[in-house]
Design a protein around this motif. Structure first.
Motif, mmCIF file in Angstrom:
data_model
loop_
_atom_site.group_PDB
_atom_site.id
_atom_site.type_symbol
_atom_site.label_atom_id
_atom_site.label_comp_id
_atom_site.label_asym_id
_atom_site.label_seq_id
_atom_site.Cartn_x
_atom_site.Cartn_y
_atom_site.Cartn_z
ATOM 1 N N HIS A 170 -12.932 23.240 -20.435
ATOM 2 C CA HIS A 170 -12.553 21.913 -19.945
ATOM 3 C C HIS A 170 -11.256 21.992 -19.144
ATOM 4 O O HIS A 170 -11.114 21.315 -18.131
ATOM 5 C CB HIS A 170 -12.396 20.927 -21.100
ATOM 6 C CG HIS A 170 -13.693 20.591 -21.762
ATOM 7 N ND1 HIS A 170 -13.776 20.046 -23.003
ATOM 8 C CD2 HIS A 170 -14.978 20.729 -21.336
ATOM 9 C CE1 HIS A 170 -15.034 19.853 -23.315
ATOM 10 N NE2 HIS A 170 -15.787 20.268 -22.329
ATOM 11 N N ASP A 171 -10.318 22.810 -19.612
ATOM 12 C CA ASP A 171 -9.055 22.942 -18.881
ATOM 13 C C ASP A 171 -9.289 23.494 -17.479
ATOM 14 O O ASP A 171 -8.700 23.020 -16.509
ATOM 15 C CB ASP A 171 -8.084 23.860 -19.638
ATOM 16 C CG ASP A 171 -7.522 23.206 -20.883
ATOM 17 O OD1 ASP A 171 -7.396 21.968 -20.905
ATOM 18 O OD2 ASP A 171 -7.198 23.945 -21.841
ATOM 19 N N LYS A 192 -10.995 20.795 -15.449
ATOM 20 C CA LYS A 192 -10.042 19.712 -15.170
ATOM 21 C C LYS A 192 -9.093 20.104 -14.035
ATOM 22 O O LYS A 192 -8.792 19.290 -13.156
ATOM 23 C CB LYS A 192 -9.253 19.376 -16.433
ATOM 24 C CG LYS A 192 -8.334 18.163 -16.297
ATOM 25 C CD LYS A 192 -7.680 17.843 -17.628
ATOM 26 C CE LYS A 192 -6.857 16.604 -17.674
ATOM 27 N NZ LYS A 192 -5.980 16.320 -16.602
ATOM 28 N N ARG A 193 -8.633 21.364 -14.030
ATOM 29 C CA ARG A 193 -7.712 21.817 -12.977
ATOM 30 C C ARG A 193 -8.345 21.712 -11.592
ATOM 31 O O ARG A 193 -7.707 21.252 -10.645
ATOM 32 C CB ARG A 193 -7.244 23.237 -13.245
ATOM 33 C CG ARG A 193 -6.068 23.323 -14.167
ATOM 34 C CD ARG A 193 -5.423 24.703 -14.172
ATOM 35 N NE ARG A 193 -6.251 25.723 -14.788
ATOM 36 C CZ ARG A 193 -6.362 25.924 -16.098
ATOM 37 N NH1 ARG A 193 -5.693 25.180 -16.936
ATOM 38 N NH2 ARG A 193 -7.123 26.891 -16.568
ATOM 39 N N LEU A 207 -10.866 19.768 -10.704
ATOM 40 C CA LEU A 207 -11.081 18.356 -10.396
ATOM 41 C C LEU A 207 -9.786 17.706 -9.922
ATOM 42 O O LEU A 207 -9.787 16.925 -8.967
ATOM 43 C CB LEU A 207 -11.650 17.624 -11.615
ATOM 44 C CG LEU A 207 -13.086 17.992 -11.988
ATOM 45 C CD1 LEU A 207 -13.474 17.378 -13.328
ATOM 46 C CD2 LEU A 207 -14.055 17.587 -10.889
ATOM 47 N N GLU A 208 -8.672 18.038 -10.569
ATOM 48 C CA GLU A 208 -7.380 17.484 -10.151
ATOM 49 C C GLU A 208 -7.003 17.954 -8.750
ATOM 50 O O GLU A 208 -6.416 17.206 -7.980
ATOM 51 C CB GLU A 208 -6.295 17.854 -11.156
ATOM 52 C CG GLU A 208 -6.412 17.078 -12.447
ATOM 53 C CD GLU A 208 -5.429 17.523 -13.515
ATOM 54 O OE1 GLU A 208 -4.827 18.615 -13.383
ATOM 55 O OE2 GLU A 208 -5.277 16.779 -14.502
ATOM 56 N N ARG A 209 -7.360 19.194 -8.418
ATOM 57 C CA ARG A 209 -7.059 19.724 -7.084
ATOM 58 C C ARG A 209 -7.751 18.930 -5.994
ATOM 59 O O ARG A 209 -7.260 18.853 -4.867
ATOM 60 C CB ARG A 209 -7.484 21.184 -6.969
ATOM 61 C CG ARG A 209 -6.561 22.148 -7.612
ATOM 62 C CD ARG A 209 -7.163 23.509 -7.509
ATOM 63 N NE ARG A 209 -6.156 24.513 -7.274
ATOM 64 C CZ ARG A 209 -6.379 25.796 -7.336
ATOM 65 N NH1 ARG A 209 -7.591 26.238 -7.622
ATOM 66 N NH2 ARG A 209 -5.416 26.653 -7.120
ATOM 67 N N GLY A 240 -8.469 15.736 -6.344
ATOM 68 C CA GLY A 240 -8.064 14.347 -6.459
ATOM 69 C C GLY A 240 -8.785 13.525 -7.508
ATOM 70 O O GLY A 240 -8.656 12.307 -7.538
ATOM 71 N N VAL A 241 -9.564 14.176 -8.382
ATOM 72 C CA VAL A 241 -10.266 13.458 -9.445
ATOM 73 C C VAL A 241 -9.408 13.511 -10.694
ATOM 74 O O VAL A 241 -9.124 14.579 -11.221
ATOM 75 C CB VAL A 241 -11.646 14.090 -9.730
ATOM 76 C CG1 VAL A 241 -12.321 13.402 -10.909
ATOM 77 C CG2 VAL A 241 -12.522 14.039 -8.492
ATOM 78 N N GLN A 242 -8.976 12.344 -11.145
ATOM 79 C CA GLN A 242 -8.168 12.265 -12.356
ATOM 80 C C GLN A 242 -9.080 11.931 -13.533
ATOM 81 O O GLN A 242 -9.764 10.909 -13.517
ATOM 82 C CB GLN A 242 -7.082 11.202 -12.212
ATOM 83 C CG GLN A 242 -6.088 11.502 -11.103
ATOM 84 C CD GLN A 242 -5.378 12.823 -11.296
ATOM 85 O OE1 GLN A 242 -4.947 13.162 -12.386
ATOM 86 N NE2 GLN A 242 -5.258 13.586 -10.217
ATOM 87 N N ILE A 243 -9.098 12.812 -14.528
ATOM 88 C CA ILE A 243 -9.941 12.618 -15.700
ATOM 89 C C ILE A 243 -9.222 13.230 -16.895
ATOM 90 O O ILE A 243 -8.597 14.288 -16.770
ATOM 91 C CB ILE A 243 -11.342 13.245 -15.486
ATOM 92 C CG1 ILE A 243 -12.305 12.881 -16.620
ATOM 93 C CG2 ILE A 243 -11.256 14.744 -15.302
ATOM 94 C CD1 ILE A 243 -13.759 13.217 -16.332
ATOM 95 N N SER A 244 -9.284 12.566 -18.018
ATOM 96 C CA SER A 244 -8.646 13.114 -19.215
ATOM 97 C C SER A 244 -9.556 14.170 -19.832
ATOM 98 O O SER A 244 -10.762 14.199 -19.569
ATOM 99 C CB SER A 244 -8.371 12.004 -20.228
ATOM 100 O OG SER A 244 -9.590 11.559 -20.800
#
Length: 155
Positions: A26-27, A30-31, A33-35, A37-41
Motif C-alpha cells: 500500500h505504501d 500510495k507513493r 498515486l501521490e506523484r 496528484g491522487v490523494q488517498i489515505s
C-alpha cells in the motif's frame, strides 16, 4: 484511462515494487498515486485494494477492475457532454509542460521521470514513442494525435 498491454503492466508493477520483494505494498502504491496528484489515505487504499500487498496477478486483476470501472464511466460520460474528451484534455496538459499545444520528447521523458516510469540511466530516447503516433511527422504529438494514441490503446 487507457488499458495497457500485459508487458506495460508488468513493467509498471516492477517499478512500483521498490524493494523488489515481488509485491506492491500500500505504501508503494500510495507513493505513485501521490506523484500523479491522487490523494488517498492508507485506510482508503486498503479498503479499495482489499489486501496488504499485491503480487503481480493481484495487481493485474486490480488494474483490470479499475479499467473496467473507468471504461463503463466513459460510456456514460459520453452522454453527459463529452467528459471523456475533457479528461483527455486534462491528461494532455499534464504532458504539455510548456503549454505550447504539443508534447515533445523532452516533455514526455520529464513526466515519465517524475512518475518514476523512466530510467534516466538507460539513455533511451522518447522519440520512438512519439514517432509511433506522430501522424504528421513533425516530431511532437498534438492533441488529436494524443487522442488517437489513447483510442488505439483503449481498443
Amino acid at each position: 484511462m487507457s488499458p495497457l498491454n500485459r508487458d506495460d503492466i508488468h513493467r509498471i508493477f516492477e517499478m512500483l515494487d521498490e524493494n523488489g520483494d515481488g509485491f506492491v505494498s500500500h505504501d508503494e502504491l500510495k507513493r505513485i498515486l501521490e506523484r500523479i496528484g491522487v490523494q488517498i489515505s492508507l485506510a482508503e487504499l486498503e479498503a479499495l485494494v482489499g489486501k496488504r500487498s499485491l503480487d503481480l496477478l493481484d495487481f493485474v486483476c486490480f488494474y483490470d477492475t479499475v479499467i473496467k470501472v473507468n471504461i463503463g464511466d466513459q460510456s456514460v460520460a459520453g452522454e453527459e457532454g463529452n467528459d471523456v474528451e475533457s479528461d483527455l484534455a486534462k491528461a494532455f496538459k499534464v504532458y504539455d509542460l510548456n503549454g505550447d499545444g504539443v508534447i515533445s520528447c523532452d516533455e514526455l521523458q520529464s513526466v515519465l521521470s517524475r512518475l518514476g516510469m523512466w530510467d534516466e540511466h538507460g539513455r533511451r530516447d522518447c522519440k520512438p514513442m512519439i514517432d509511433l503516433y506522430d501522424t504528421n511527422s513533425d516530431g511532437v504529438l498534438d492533441f488529436e494525435e494524443f487522442k488517437n494514441m489513447m483510442a488505439i490503446n483503449n481498443s
